[in-house]
Design a protein around this motif. Structure first.
Motif, PDB file in Angstrom:
ATOM      1  N   TYR B  33       0.839  -1.203   0.000  1.00  0.00           N
ATOM      2  CA  TYR B  33       0.000   0.000   0.000  1.00  0.00           C
ATOM      3  C   TYR B  33       0.871   1.249   0.000  1.00  0.00           C
ATOM      4  N   SER B  48      -3.085   0.390  -3.752  1.00  0.00           N
ATOM      5  CA  SER B  48      -2.736  -0.902  -3.193  1.00  0.00           C
ATOM      6  C   SER B  48      -2.522  -1.884  -4.326  1.00  0.00           C
ATOM      7  N   ARG B 100      -5.697  -6.916   5.708  1.00  0.00           N
ATOM      8  CA  ARG B 100      -5.303  -5.502   5.725  1.00  0.00           C
ATOM      9  C   ARG B 100      -5.319  -4.930   7.134  1.00  0.00           C
TER      10      ARG B 100
END
Lengths: 111, 114
Positions: B33, B48, B100
């Motif tokens: 990211y 990302s 994430r």
């Protein structure tokens, strides 16, 4: 669009005080809420909360999530100068496949 | 060993220049990211990549172009730099897009455009 609002934006306290930082959110398909501490450099992970009403605790830091009212608080007891940092709240929702961060709370702990 | 590293740590440049920031992770993660953190401390996702493929592309100017030569690297190239590009840019990685919430952040690159 997911949204995270933190308050206060800044806070100055004396060592030994207890502080409460707030984070409210709007998110589609909530997965989790995260707290980070950011000193000079990169954010470092503190807590991940997924369930309402269950307190996460690490030393003098603790956090709790209220999924009904859509907010979380981060408590720091007996603050120390080393707690001075920006505290970031983020939410993870499935719709955007990303973390959405709040603006952060700048905490300053004076000796 | 540093898990997520960025170079350079500081970058001072003139308006109109083109510059690149490099990011490398040695965690074996698939997903990387780029975030921009402005002076108000807002950390905003820019891009990302997962396994070298772009999966998030936020509304950022076309002057910003990410490149992922392999899973371990995600570079950010910025053309025609503007004053408003001044910020700290953070690279991060996670095992997968679904992981994430377990992102590891790099130390940041402070970009100052004069």
């Amino acid at each position: 669009e997911d949204k995270v609002v933190q308050s206060p934006l800044s806070l100055v306290v004396h060592e030994g005080d207890t502080v409460t930082l707030n984070c409210s959110y709007e998110v589609t398909n909530f997965r989790s809420l995260l707290w980070y501490k950011q000193e000079k450099k990169a954010p470092t992970f503190l807590f991940m909360l997924t369930s309402s009403g269950i307190e996460k605790k690490s030393g003098r830091l603790s956090s709790i999530l209220d999924k009904k009212e859509l907010f979380s608080i981060l408590n720091i007891t007996a603050t120390q100068t080393g707690d001075s940092a920006v505290y970031l709240c983020a939410v993870d929702g499935t719709s955007g496949s990303r973390l959405t961060f709040g603006e952060g709370t700048q905490l300053t702990v004076n000796p | 060993d540093t898990a997520v590293s960025q170079t350079p740590k500081y970058l001072v440049t003139q308006m109109g220049n083109d510059k690149s920031i490099k990011c490398e992770q040695n965690l074996g993660h698939d997903t990387m990211y780029w975030y921009k953190q402005d002076s108000k401390k807002f950390l905003k996702i820019m891009f990302s990549y997962n396994n070298k493929e772009l999966i998030i592309n936020e509304t950022v100017p076309n002057r910003f172009s990410p490149k992922s030569p392999d899973k371990a690297h995600l570079n950010l190239h910025i053309n025609s730099l503007e004053l408003g590009d001044s910020a700290v840019y953070f690279c991060a990685s996670s095992q997968a897009p679904s992981r994430r919430h377990e992102q590891f952040f790099g130390p940041g690159t402070r970009l100052t455009v004069l």
